[in-house]
Design a protein around this motif. Structure first.
Motif, PDB file in Angstrom:
ATOM      1  N   LEU A  69      -1.110   4.330   3.588  1.00  0.00           N
ATOM      2  CA  LEU A  69      -1.072   4.409   5.069  1.00  0.00           C
ATOM      3  C   LEU A  69      -2.299   3.777   6.023  1.00  0.00           C
ATOM      4  N   THR A  70      -3.170   4.998   5.673  1.00  0.00           N
ATOM      5  CA  THR A  70      -4.373   5.341   5.633  1.00  0.00           C
ATOM      6  C   THR A  70      -5.191   3.446   5.518  1.00  0.00           C
ATOM      7  N   LYS A  71      -4.931   3.202   3.936  1.00  0.00           N
ATOM      8  CA  LYS A  71      -5.408   2.730   3.036  1.00  0.00           C
ATOM      9  C   LYS A  71      -5.170   0.757   4.229  1.00  0.00           C
ATOM     10  N   GLN A 128       1.074  -1.691   0.040  1.00  0.00           N
ATOM     11  CA  GLN A 128       0.436  -0.417   0.275  1.00  0.00           C
ATOM     12  C   GLN A 128       0.693   1.200  -0.357  1.00  0.00           C
ATOM     13  N   LEU A 129       2.171   0.794   0.496  1.00  0.00           N
ATOM     14  CA  LEU A 129       2.808   2.246   0.463  1.00  0.00           C
ATOM     15  C   LEU A 129       3.550   2.591  -0.296  1.00  0.00           C
ATOM     16  N   PRO A 165      -9.106   2.100   6.266  1.00  0.00           N
ATOM     17  CA  PRO A 165      -9.230   1.819   4.754  1.00  0.00           C
ATOM     18  C   PRO A 165     -10.671   3.255   4.795  1.00  0.00           C
ATOM     19  N   GLN A 166     -11.330   3.249   5.442  1.00  0.00           N
ATOM     20  CA  GLN A 166     -12.937   4.188   5.524  1.00  0.00           C
ATOM     21  C   GLN A 166     -12.292   5.530   5.109  1.00  0.00           C
ATOM     22  N   THR A 219     -10.382  10.523   2.941  1.00  0.00           N
ATOM     23  CA  THR A 219     -10.653  12.103   3.893  1.00  0.00           C
ATOM     24  C   THR A 219      -9.964  12.476   4.161  1.00  0.00           C
ATOM     25  N   VAL A 220      -8.725  11.209   4.943  1.00  0.00           N
ATOM     26  CA  VAL A 220      -7.576  11.879   5.211  1.00  0.00           C
ATOM     27  C   VAL A 220      -6.987  13.010   5.106  1.00  0.00           C
TER      28      VAL A 220
END
Lengths: 325, 294
Positions: free
Chosen positions: B261-263, B14-15, B267-268, B272-273
């Motif tokens: 990272l947020t994913k 993901q990164l 993930p939700q 918006t992050v």
């Protein structure tokens, strides 16, 4: 973006008389309109007119371009829809009040963040915040996501008048929008509005005169957001559903177009502009040109910016001032 | 091997995806910053020009058999030229008006372009073939990295570096920087500022188109591919401030990584992050991390 001129007393009086006559004529038209045209269509115009007037309070009178007003329209609609669906005892006016309060609160949050930057940054920040709101509504369980929120009851006004009757609904909507319009008019013509003028024309000077510019901008932003929310809340009750369309950035762009087309910084401009745009959607929506709406609206945008910056009402006002002194 | 109960391979994967998104944020915010510097205009058509880049590459390959490598050069030139024309005939007449009008003009153009392509080619995505050389993946030990993704990061960083070199180290770049500071004075020195402005806008549009060609094999080519991306890029620009090129690139990459990272973690919140980061930056450092004033 237009400059106001100060008139001598006699001219001022004749101007006020003319305004009163025009206002009464428009009110008469609005009162008879539902017997001539389809009430639902008229209510749609009224809701968008109020939305555009709220937007214009910021752009026209403070010089702040918000690119995120759809968030307030959407919030007003969703919260009202949620309240009226969840609590069946609630009367429509209380539901609308709840939606408006939610949008006002969101406006306070947006405003506190966005007024920290000016001009173009202000537009980008409001757009980004509205997009964040859009994604939240897309995922939140209560909004129904991409399907939207359906079956919002119209209910009985004050528990007495059944709003399922379109005519009753129309006069209720007319009353709301008229009050919203008069509130904006009062705001613009008040001492508070004069300070807003000063900020728009020369912000550093307003600061040096001792005005707390940030507080004035914030209050104007909150009023504008609240009235935009009122428009969204009313629209939800009329159409009995709320959807993501109202919270999408397309809507933020459309309200700019409505205001620009009618005339930025004129009280009636947004009303004229929104009527035209809603009418255009209505006429073209069902035809082959329906899918070309983006191109048509985009072209009007470009033409307005290039050739027609005063808008329709702006030009009429200029003409009247030049010829009917 | 796990980190915070998350498999390391998934995290690194993901990164890596985040870094690629970040490369696009960096390229697009760089173009926006260059245009803004000289024209004081926020180019709302930037997303549409990115989409245009991807579409022109697709159409060139479909109808004229022009391959990826030629498109990588040709498409930015074509879109850049269209940008020059746009500046000369639409933006220049309103250059003396309030800058908000230029913003609205480019917004209107973006609406037109997006709608035009939707009507001509449908709203669903079109696949663009990955160039032959980059098919396959390289094993990095912890993950398989598709070669094309590695190329995107290299190419994007190379272009950012080249842009930095041109602006900071060449004579043309010196004119550009001086023109950003004081256009009247430069005009007095005999520099053709209007021409420089046209060129700058064209260059910004070309950068967006280059990003579009890079994106074409990676994401599906669709008329709306630029619109949603642009709003995120705006948030990136607000976070970084439009003061410096290095700032735009670093912020772009960092935001991509945070999104990646947020994913993994939640993930939700992935959509918006970046906006949330923008809110925090506005509260703590209103002028942006690399900004030089409002």
């Amino acid at each position: 973006m237009t400059t106001s001129t100060l008139y001598p007393d006699t001219l001022q009086a004749s101007r006020q008389r003319r305004q009163l006559q025009l206002g009464l004529a428009l009110l008469a038209i609005a009162l008879v309109a539902p017997f001539v045209a389809y009430p639902i269509f008229l209510m749609k115009i009224l809701c968008f007119a109020l939305f555009a007037c709220a937007f214009n309070l910021l752009l026209g009178y403070v010089g702040l371009l918000s690119f995120g007003h759809a968030a307030f329209l959407g919030t007003g609609g969703y919260i009202t829809g949620f309240l009226l669906t969840r609590y069946s005892g609630l009367t429509p006016e209380l539901g609308i009040l709840g939606g408006t309060a939610a949008a006002t609160l969101l406006g306070l949050l947006f405003g506190l963040l966005a007024i920290r930057r000016q001009g173009i940054y202000f537009a980008m920040i409001t757009l980004a915040l509205a997009q964040m709101t859009f994604f939240i509504y897309l995922q939140a369980p209560f909004t129904g996501g991409e399907n939207g929120m359906h079956g919002v009851p119209r209910g009985k006004l004050l528990g007495l008048i059944d709003l399922k009757n379109d005519l009753a609904m129309y006069y209720f909507v007319l009353a709301i929008c008229l009050s919203g319009y008069l509130l904006i008019r009062r705001t613009v013509n008040s001492p508070f509005g004069q300070v807003l003028y000063a900020i728009r024309e020369n912000e550093p000077r307003a600061i040096s005169l001792g005005y707390n510019v940030a507080a004035y901008k914030l209050l104007a932003f909150v009023i504008s957001a609240g009235i935009a929310g009122l428009a969204g809340a009313t629209k939800t009750v009329v159409f009995q559903f709320a959807s993501l369309t109202d919270a999408h950035w397309h809507m933020s762009g459309e309200v700019i177009l409505m205001t620009l087309l009618g005339g930025v910084g004129t009280l009636l401009g947004p009303v004229v502009g929104s009527s035209l745009v809603v009418w255009l959607h209505h006429v073209l929506g069902g035809s082959v040109l329906g899918s070309w709406m983006g191109t048509i609206l985009g072209t009007i945008f470009v033409l307005c910016v290039l050739l027609f910056r005063d808008g329709l009402v702006g030009y009429v006002q200029k003409f009247v001032r030049r010829n009917l002194r | 091997m796990t980190l915070f109960d998350i498999p390391t391979a998934a995290l690194l994967g993901q990164l890596m995806l985040g870094l690629i998104n970040g490369a696009f944020y960096a390229l697009l915010s760089l173009g926006l910053a260059i245009i803004f510097g000289l024209l004081k205009v926020i180019n709302f058509a930037h997303g549409a020009q990115y989409m245009l880049g991807a579409f022109v590459a697709l159409l060139l390959s479909r109808h004229f058999g022009i391959d990826y490598w030629a498109a990588l050069i040709l498409v930015p030139v074509l879109v850049g030229l269209s940008g020059c024309l746009l500046e000369r005939f639409l933006l220049r007449p309103i250059a003396n008006q309030n800058h908000l009008y230029s913003l609205l003009l480019t917004f209107g153009l973006a609406l037109i372009m997006q709608n035009l392509f939707t009507n001509l080619y449908g709203s669903s995505g079109n696949a663009y073939p990955t160039p032959e050389v980059f098919r396959g993946a390289v094993n990095l030990g912890f993950m398989h990295l598709p070669l094309y993704r590695a190329w995107v990061i290299v190419a994007a960083l190379a272009v950012c570096l080249a842009a930095w070199f041109v602006i900071e180290k060449t004579r043309l770049g010196a004119y550009l920087r001086a023109g950003t500071e004081n256009p009247q004075l430069m005009q007095g020195f005999g520099i053709n500022i209007p021409f420089l402005i046209t060129l700058t806008y064209g260059f910004g549009a070309a950068l967006a188109a280059f990003a579009g060609v890079l994106a074409a094999p990676l994401y599906s080519v669709s008329p709306t591919m630029g619109a949603n991306l642009l709003i995120v890029v705006f948030a990136v620009v607000v976070i970084g401030g439009m003061g410096s090129i290095v700032g735009a690139v670093v912020t772009g990459l960092a935001m991509g990584l945070i999104e990646g990272l947020t994913k993994v973690i939640y993930p939700q919140a992935a959509t918006t992050v970046i906006f949330a980061v923008m809110v925090m930056v506005l509260l703590l450092k209103p002028n942006g991390l690399f900004g030089k004033g409002a």
